[in-house]
Enzyme design. Sequence first.
Site, PDB file in Angstrom:
ATOM      1  N   ASP A  15       0.856  -1.172   0.000  1.00  0.00           N
ATOM      2  CA  ASP A  15       0.000   0.000   0.000  1.00  0.00           C
ATOM      3  C   ASP A  15       0.900   1.232   0.000  1.00  0.00           C
ATOM      4  O   ASP A  15       2.077   1.161   0.391  1.00  0.00           O
ATOM      5  CB  ASP A  15      -0.890  -0.032   1.241  1.00  0.00           C
ATOM      6  CG  ASP A  15      -1.657   1.255   1.428  1.00  0.00           C
ATOM      7  OD1 ASP A  15      -2.447   1.601   0.545  1.00  0.00           O
ATOM      8  OD2 ASP A  15      -1.445   1.920   2.457  1.00  0.00           O
ATOM      9  N   ASP A  17      -0.247   5.235   0.672  1.00  0.00           N
ATOM     10  CA  ASP A  17      -0.535   6.230   1.708  1.00  0.00           C
ATOM     11  C   ASP A  17      -0.550   5.589   3.086  1.00  0.00           C
ATOM     12  O   ASP A  17      -1.332   4.677   3.364  1.00  0.00           O
ATOM     13  CB  ASP A  17      -1.898   6.887   1.448  1.00  0.00           C
ATOM     14  CG  ASP A  17      -1.901   7.738   0.194  1.00  0.00           C
ATOM     15  OD1 ASP A  17      -0.876   8.381  -0.074  1.00  0.00           O
ATOM     16  OD2 ASP A  17      -2.914   7.750  -0.517  1.00  0.00           O
TER      17      ASP A  17
END
Length: 336
Positions: A15, A17
């Site tokens: 991932d 952010d």
Amino acid sequence: MSGTLLDGHDVVLLDLDGTVFRGGELVPGALEAIQEVHRVGVPVRYVTNNASKPDQAVADHLVGLGLNAERTEVSTSAQAGAAVLAEKLPPGSKVLVVGAPALESEVDKAGLVPVGEFADEPVAVVQGLYTEIAYRNLAEACLAIRAGALWVACNGDRTLPTERGLAPGNGALVALLQAATDQDPLVAGKPERPLLDRAVASAGAEAPLMVGDRLDTDIAGAVNAGMPSLMVLTGVSTARDLLEATAELRPDFVGADLRALHQSPSEVAIGEQSTWQVRVDSDSLELTTQTGEQPGDAVSALRALCAAWWATASGPVAVHGGDWHSQDVLRQLGLA
């Protein structure tokens, strides 16, 4: 490199952010950790629910932060959303795009025709976050969905992490259309499978490891896809969120940050810890330092607490420290 969490995995899904960066800065430890993943030869895929940027822009942003990233290593929810549409529609179908130019481009690449407001009878609506979305765009989407158009949402994140705090995400606008249409979209991004499956396939992999900071997207997505996951404590979900998580939101491993990738699986797995003792009551946990052992760190305490609580219950629980070191660790975790 033997003896690390990377062993047995042929791709690492990261991932972005809250996991790799926060705003315009890398998360502490991310640069060294990702460089080491590349050094040992394990492929990386950057998997993002953000549908507002093209893959090249995401790669350029990572390069600007000091990482060695290629466009082919980026998988976005815009790509996944367009792929879902292409599986269900004939080539050349008109798709009303409620989102950024990057989403329009992916719809076009998928062999479909992106259209805007006032288009004649679009057969589908695809929705992704874009800061320029106006009421008229949402109104057109509402009318098309009510008329029978297929509805695909790139992702359902209700909030978006920013340097100033949490802002409305695509899921907040999806909820608006759900209220206006009494319908639910197909979702392409995490926690649904299309985005993750696409990222794994792009690497030709069979044994992925998902890494993220959000239980409701990254970890739930890994559970849905049947792959193991590592949660890092650098983003949205907190230690308390993890401790009180229900079964569909539980990772296999937890680490302070991405450097956990290079620890041994037994060290980062959620389970009993030799340095901690946990006593379980019906609605509380007591953490104490194991007699005769060197004091453990905060994340190892969290692993022990989760293992004890998950084995008996889920949901809210009070946590107490039985000695001064345990109390200090619980304060560090926000569990005191």
